[in-house]
Design a protein around this motif. Sequence first.
Motif, PDB file in Angstrom:
ATOM      1  N   ALA A  82      -2.787  -2.413  12.717  1.00  0.00           N
ATOM      2  CA  ALA A  82      -3.360  -2.056  14.014  1.00  0.00           C
ATOM      3  C   ALA A  82      -4.444  -3.074  14.352  1.00  0.00           C
ATOM      4  CB  ALA A  82      -3.956  -0.655  13.952  1.00  0.00           C
ATOM      5  N   THR A  83      -4.260  -3.777  15.456  1.00  0.00           N
ATOM      6  CA  THR A  83      -5.258  -4.763  15.886  1.00  0.00           C
ATOM      7  C   THR A  83      -5.006  -5.154  17.339  1.00  0.00           C
ATOM      8  OG1 THR A  83      -6.303  -6.894  15.365  1.00  0.00           O
ATOM      9  CG2 THR A  83      -3.915  -6.794  15.097  1.00  0.00           C
ATOM     10  N   PHE A  84      -6.071  -5.518  18.039  1.00  0.00           N
ATOM     11  CA  PHE A  84      -5.855  -6.203  19.323  1.00  0.00           C
ATOM     12  C   PHE A  84      -6.504  -7.577  19.296  1.00  0.00           C
ATOM     13  CE2 PHE A  84      -9.923  -4.198  20.442  1.00  0.00           C
ATOM     14  CZ  PHE A  84     -10.541  -5.118  21.292  1.00  0.00           C
ATOM     15  N   THR A  85      -6.918  -7.993  18.088  1.00  0.00           N
ATOM     16  CA  THR A  85      -7.465  -9.341  17.916  1.00  0.00           C
ATOM     17  C   THR A  85      -6.735 -10.057  16.774  1.00  0.00           C
ATOM     18  OG1 THR A  85      -9.195  -8.363  16.518  1.00  0.00           O
ATOM     19  CG2 THR A  85      -9.770  -8.821  18.827  1.00  0.00           C
ATOM     20  N   PRO A  86      -5.392 -10.179  16.893  1.00  0.00           N
ATOM     21  CA  PRO A  86      -4.655 -10.877  15.835  1.00  0.00           C
ATOM     22  C   PRO A  86      -5.086 -12.343  15.750  1.00  0.00           C
ATOM     23  CG  PRO A  86      -3.261 -10.579  17.775  1.00  0.00           C
ATOM     24  CD  PRO A  86      -4.535  -9.829  18.047  1.00  0.00           C
ATOM     25  N   THR A 117      -7.781   3.419  19.022  1.00  0.00           N
ATOM     26  CA  THR A 117      -6.955   4.490  18.443  1.00  0.00           C
ATOM     27  C   THR A 117      -5.869   3.886  17.556  1.00  0.00           C
ATOM     28  OG1 THR A 117      -7.285   5.554  20.592  1.00  0.00           O
ATOM     29  CG2 THR A 117      -5.895   6.730  19.058  1.00  0.00           C
ATOM     30  N   GLY A 118      -5.893   2.579  17.390  1.00  0.00           N
ATOM     31  CA  GLY A 118      -4.813   1.860  16.707  1.00  0.00           C
ATOM     32  C   GLY A 118      -4.489   2.385  15.323  1.00  0.00           C
ATOM     33  N   PHE A 119      -5.523   2.711  14.551  1.00  0.00           N
ATOM     34  CA  PHE A 119      -5.235   3.159  13.184  1.00  0.00           C
ATOM     35  C   PHE A 119      -4.453   4.471  13.200  1.00  0.00           C
ATOM     36  CE2 PHE A 119      -6.132   5.343   9.192  1.00  0.00           C
ATOM     37  CZ  PHE A 119      -5.684   4.383   8.294  1.00  0.00           C
ATOM     38  N   LEU A 120      -4.794   5.376  14.118  1.00  0.00           N
ATOM     39  CA  LEU A 120      -4.071   6.658  14.171  1.00  0.00           C
ATOM     40  C   LEU A 120      -2.629   6.447  14.626  1.00  0.00           C
ATOM     41  CD1 LEU A 120      -6.703   9.206  15.528  1.00  0.00           C
ATOM     42  CD2 LEU A 120      -6.167   8.539  13.187  1.00  0.00           C
ATOM     43  N   TYR A 121      -2.426   5.548  15.591  1.00  0.00           N
ATOM     44  CA  TYR A 121      -1.055   5.223  16.007  1.00  0.00           C
ATOM     45  C   TYR A 121      -0.267   4.646  14.821  1.00  0.00           C
ATOM     46  CZ  TYR A 121      -1.200   5.927  21.128  1.00  0.00           C
ATOM     47  OH  TYR A 121      -1.244   6.471  22.382  1.00  0.00           O
TER      48      TYR A 121
END
Length: 327
Positions: A82-86, A117-121
Motif C-alpha cells: 500500500a503506497t501512493f509514493t512508489p 486507508t491503503g493498509f486496510l485495503y
Amino acid sequence: MPTPSTVILGTGSFAPSRIMTNDDLSRIVDTSDEWIRTRTGIRERRIAGPSEKASDLGVEAARRALTDAGLTPADIDLLVVATFTPDQPLPSCASLLQKKLGIPTRSACFDVNAACTGFLYALDVASAMIASGRYRRALVVGTEKLSEVVDWEDRTTCVLFGDGAGAAVIGASEEPDRGLLGCLLGCDGSSADLLCIPGGPRDPASPPGARSDRLQMKGREIFKLAVRCMDESARDILEQQHVRADQISLVIPHQANQRIIDAIAEYLELPADRFFVNVDRFGNTSAASIPIALDEARRAGRIKRGDLVLLVAFGAGLTYGSALLRW
Ligand code: COA
C-alpha cells in the motif's frame, strides 16, 4: 462472530533515522512548535534521505515482520504494498520490494493505492486471497515517502506528514477464535478534490516546484469528514460483528491528528487510553501509519492474546475503512 479465516502472524516497522522537529520546520515555513502541537499533536516526524525510497523503507519493515513471524521471504507467495509514493511510476513498488527481499518469483506482487486507508485495503485484499485457498502466506506492507510529494512552501500541509513503513505477515487462521473477524472498506469519490496531487507526482507537463505536482488539501473539510467517516466505519463494523465499543481492548486509528483521534474517542465513548497514539513522533505517514502503530503497540505489550483490536482509517479518495481483529 464468524470464524476468522486469516490471522496476523508477525508485524514490523521502520522509520528513517533523520528526525525533523517542529522547530526545524519553523525555519523553513512561517509556523511554530506551539501552533503545530496544539492543532495536531505532532512534535516531530521522520524524513528519508535522498536515496532512501519507499521500497527501501518497506524492505526493513518487511524483514522485521518476517522475523517476528518466524518466516523467511521464501515462505511468501503474495506481496501487497500500500503506497501512493512508489519509488517510480512503473514497475510497482511491490516488484522492487520483491527483488530486494528475495521473495520467490512464483508469487503475486502488486501495489494498492488507497492513500491513508491503503493498509486496510491491502489487508482485506490479501486476506480474501488467502481465504480463497490459492495463496498461503502474504506480506502486506504500507510504505510512504511523503516528504517527496509535500509542498515544502505550504505551511498548511508540510507540517503534517512524515516518512515510514510498516508491515504484517498474514496466513490462514488455524485457530477458530483468532484472526481478522471482518473488514469494511468505503470510498466517496465525490470529495476527491479535497486532498489530492492534481498533476501526479511526476507529471512531466508540470514545471518543477509547481503546486500541481504536490499534495494539496482543504484541511477543515478533511478534518470534519475524517471524524465522521472513521466514527461511522467503526460503528458499522462493531454492529456487523455484534461487538460493543467497550469490548474493544485497543483502537489503532490512522495517525493524522490528535484532535481527530480525540473526537473519535468521544463519539465512541471510549477513554483515551484505549487508543494507541504515536502521531506525536511520526506525523501522518499515510499507508504506513496503521502498520507502524500496530507494530509499536504489540512491541509495547499493549495487545494481548484474545484482545479485540479495532483498526480504523481515512484518507484521500476519500477512502475510509475499519477492521476488527481477535488477537
Ligand atoms: N503554522 C501556523 N499557522 C498556520 C499553519 C501553520 N503550519 N497552517 C495554517 N495556519 C494558519 C492558517 O493560515 C489560518 O490563519 P488565518 O486564520 O489567519 O487564515 C489559521 O492558522 C487557522 O487555520 P485553519 O485551517 O482554520 O486551522 P485548523 O484549526 O483547521 O487546523 C489543520 C488546520 C490542517 C491542522 C486541520 O484542519 C486538520 O488537521 N485537518 C485534517 C488534515 C488531515 O488530517 N489530513 C490528512 C487526512 S488523511
